[in-house]
Enzyme design. Structure first.
Site, PDB file in Angstrom:
ATOM      1  N   GLU A   8       0.845  -1.200   0.000  1.00  0.00           N
ATOM      2  CA  GLU A   8       0.000   0.000   0.000  1.00  0.00           C
ATOM      3  C   GLU A   8       0.880   1.249   0.000  1.00  0.00           C
ATOM      4  OE1 GLU A   8      -2.833   0.059   3.226  1.00  0.00           O
ATOM      5  OE2 GLU A   8      -3.806   1.866   2.464  1.00  0.00           O
TER       6      GLU A   8
ATOM      7  N   GLN B 142       2.054  -6.162   5.580  1.00  0.00           N
ATOM      8  CA  GLN B 142       2.224  -5.807   4.191  1.00  0.00           C
ATOM      9  C   GLN B 142       3.635  -6.178   3.772  1.00  0.00           C
ATOM     10  OE1 GLN B 142       0.986  -1.833   3.149  1.00  0.00           O
ATOM     11  NE2 GLN B 142      -0.977  -2.000   4.248  1.00  0.00           N
TER      12      GLN B 142
ATOM     13  N   TYR C 253      -6.872  -8.941  11.566  1.00  0.00           N
ATOM     14  CA  TYR C 253      -5.526  -8.732  12.097  1.00  0.00           C
ATOM     15  C   TYR C 253      -5.439  -9.256  13.520  1.00  0.00           C
ATOM     16  CZ  TYR C 253      -4.401  -5.439   8.301  1.00  0.00           C
ATOM     17  OH  TYR C 253      -4.143  -4.864   7.077  1.00  0.00           O
TER      18      TYR C 253
ATOM     19  N   GLU D 135      -6.205  -9.018   3.637  1.00  0.00           N
ATOM     20  CA  GLU D 135      -5.397  -8.362   4.683  1.00  0.00           C
ATOM     21  C   GLU D 135      -5.395  -9.264   5.902  1.00  0.00           C
ATOM     22  OE1 GLU D 135      -6.026  -4.188   5.495  1.00  0.00           O
ATOM     23  OE2 GLU D 135      -6.492  -3.799   3.391  1.00  0.00           O
TER      24      GLU D 135
ATOM     25  N   GLU E 285     -12.678  -2.218   2.481  1.00  0.00           N
ATOM     26  CA  GLU E 285     -13.217  -1.893   3.814  1.00  0.00           C
ATOM     27  C   GLU E 285     -14.311  -0.835   3.707  1.00  0.00           C
ATOM     28  OE1 GLU E 285     -10.180  -1.346   6.839  1.00  0.00           O
ATOM     29  OE2 GLU E 285      -9.561  -3.418   6.609  1.00  0.00           O
TER      30      GLU E 285
HETATM   31  O1  AHR Z   1      -3.064  -2.495   6.256  1.00  0.00           O
HETATM   32  C1  AHR Z   1      -3.336  -1.274   6.882  1.00  0.00           C
HETATM   33  C2  AHR Z   1      -4.786  -0.883   6.762  1.00  0.00           C
HETATM   34  O2  AHR Z   1      -5.575  -1.780   7.470  1.00  0.00           O
HETATM   35  C3  AHR Z   1      -5.379  -0.904   5.397  1.00  0.00           C
HETATM   36  O3  AHR Z   1      -5.119   0.247   4.667  1.00  0.00           O
HETATM   37  C4  AHR Z   1      -6.842  -1.027   5.666  1.00  0.00           C
HETATM   38  O4  AHR Z   1      -7.541  -1.655   4.628  1.00  0.00           O
HETATM   39  C5  AHR Z   1      -6.888  -1.777   6.982  1.00  0.00           C
HETATM   40  O5  AHR Z   1      -7.708  -1.168   7.887  1.00  0.00           O
END
Ligand code: AHR
Length: 492
Positions: free
Chosen positions: A26, A345, A240, A296, A174
């Site tokens: 990103e 990432q 996450y 993600e 998102e």
């Molecule tokens: O990966 C960081 C951020 O996490 C991304 O930009 C977003 O899609 C998510 O909230």
């Protein structure tokens, strides 16, 4: 010994899509600029602006697919700002990520070039949040139309005669949050509308990915599937791991044993999320035509002290290696539904493969797991029976061992094992049913300390070594799996 695993080498459960080993880059912090793109005039050795050291390291991972330009950035990105002569490109403020100036020097042509260099499929995420249908439609035309049209002609003027092949396209990101704060009913309608104009030109067939749920928002999945399943090829999911919760994520390196345990429990939660979202998808898509695209995932901690809070720069320990290994074993288990994942990432951001400091670069423990596990890409998943011990510590529960196995095209059986225990060795009794075992080799990634890292001063602190902690008797192996380790065994 109570960890017993049977690898049924003669029972195949489908293929592990290589795209499970996908990445995400990103426009965020030093992920693109410095991490990948240094520009042609940089003193850092580069090829057409992409730094050589990073490129060479990434090539060793056999990256199948790369997602870009965001993330949250995708819904603020206007692709026309990132084409044409670089010095004339519009500068914008990256409002999401640190408020820094984005000079748009890395745009569509640079991204496609990077994918070519890596041999990776591009996965482009379009802008629904602040972009128009026309803008999205024209981007696809610009990239993939072969004939005479305003966008295709413009691409040629910018130096690219042939259209690119583009398979994966995300319609927003998102959209329940940074991509527009929408309700699923509203986004489902927008998805239906926007995707209509994401055209297939010539023989370029686009795999359309709808913006999916946040963690356990099963209602989102239900609504998207109910209203739009017939118009999508993939539906995303974001999850996450952050041991302290979203607002206080915990430190990447100086964490406690309690945080280790919490992290492992959170990692295993991915299995429950996939199972429950899949069950909803099954109602509308029992043939499993639609892929779950976990575009993600990863461990997201507080930023390193003294760094820009908007840059999401964090170190990477042996804990992160175990997290990655366990995730992959879970993804394999759901290979009938999970068709792609993209770790967040690639460089210098969240759970990164590579960290850079100007002209220096180090590989993280997570990088090494991607390299060790690449043997599973596009391999046949093997059925397992297993009973493993459960760890109950500090109020958290998770299995001591995570395992997955696959058979490569040449018949080699590859078994990935993780010991989630921060302190204790796991003894395993492993039965390779249906195989005449002639040769076993292995590699291990582990460390003495649970927060061991690679640094610019000590870049080889956590690296894979030869694994010899097993004895073979016929087609059985007795394995001593050290605490906090990731092992890949190759059996012939
Ligand atoms: O990966 C960081 C951020 O996490 C991304 O930009 C977003 O899609 C998510 O909230």
């Amino acid at each position: 010994m109570s960890n017993k695993i049977t690898i049924n080498t003669d029972i195949v459960k489908g293929k592990i899509n290589k795209n499970i080993y996908g990445h995400f880059a990103e426009h965020l912090g030093r992920g693109i600029y410095e991490g990948l793109w240094v520009g042609e005039d940089s003193s850092i050795p580069n090829t057409n602006g992409i730094r050589n050291d990073v490129l060479e390291a990434l090539k060793k991972l056999d990256i199948p697919v790369l997602r870009w330009p965001g993330g949250c950035f995708a819904d603020e990105y206007h692709w026309k700002d990132g084409i044409g002569p670089r010095e004339g490109r519009k500068r914008m403020v990256n409002t999401h990520w640190g408020g820094v100036v984005e000079n748009n020097h890395f745009g569509t042509h640079e991204f496609m070039m990077l994918c070519d260099m890596l041999g990776a499929e591009p996965y482009i995420n379009g802008n629904v949040g602040s972009g128009t249908v026309q803008e999205m439609s024209e981007w696809v035309e610009y990239m993939t139309f072969d004939g005479e049209s305003p966008m295709a002609n413009w691409r040629r003027e910018n130096g690219r005669e042939e259209p690119w092949k583009l398979k994966y396209f995300g319609v927003g990101n998102e959209n329940w949050g940074c991509g527009g704060n929408m309700r699923p009913e509203y986004y489902a309608d927008l998805y239906r509308r926007y995707q209509t104009y994401v055209r297939n030109y010539g023989d370029n067939q686009i795999y359309r990915i709808a913006g999916g749920a946040n963690v356990d928002d099963y209602h989102w999945t239900e609504v998207l599937m109910r209203e739009a399943h017939h118009l999508m090829d993939g539906l995303s999911l974001h999850y996450y791991v952050h041991p302290g919760g979203f607002w206080n994520k915990g430190q990447a390196v100086n964490f406690t044993e309690v945080e280790w345990d919490e992290t492992m429990q959170q990692t295993m939660y991915m299995n429950e999320l996939i199972t429950k979202h899949s069950t909803i998808m099954d109602k509308y898509d029992p043939e499993k035509r639609i892929g779950m695209i976990i575009d993600e995932w990863g461990a997201w901690y507080d930023v390193e002290p003294g760094t820009n809070p908007g840059f999401l720069y964090q170190q990477n320990t042996i804990r992160d290696a175990v997290i990655a290994g366990v995730h992959f074993n879970i993804f394999h288990e759901h290979s009938d539904r999970v068709q792609m994942t993209n770790i967040a990432q690639m460089i210098n951001v969240i759970q990164a493969m590579i960290l850079t400091e100007n002209d220096k670069m180090i590989l993280t423990p997570t990088y090494h797991v991607f390299e060790m596990y690449k043997v599973h890409q596009d391999a046949d998943r093997i059925a397992l029976d297993f009973h493993v011990d459960t760890i109950n510590e500090n109020g958290f529960t998770f299995p001591q061992v995570s395992v997955s196995a696959s058979k490569a095209k040449d018949g080699t059986v590859n078994i990935s094992l993780c010991n989630l225990d921060k302190a204790k060795t796991a003894s395993l009794d492993l039965d390779l049913r249906g195989l005449d075992v002639s040769e076993v080799t292995g590699r291990i990634l582990t460390a003495n300390e649970m927060n061991a890292i690679n640094t610019f001063e000590e870049p080889e602190n956590v690296t894979p070594k030869t694994f010899t902690g097993f004895t073979k008797e016929g087609n059985r192996l007795d394995i001593e799996l050290p605490s906090k380790s990731v092992v890949v065994l190759s059996i012939k």
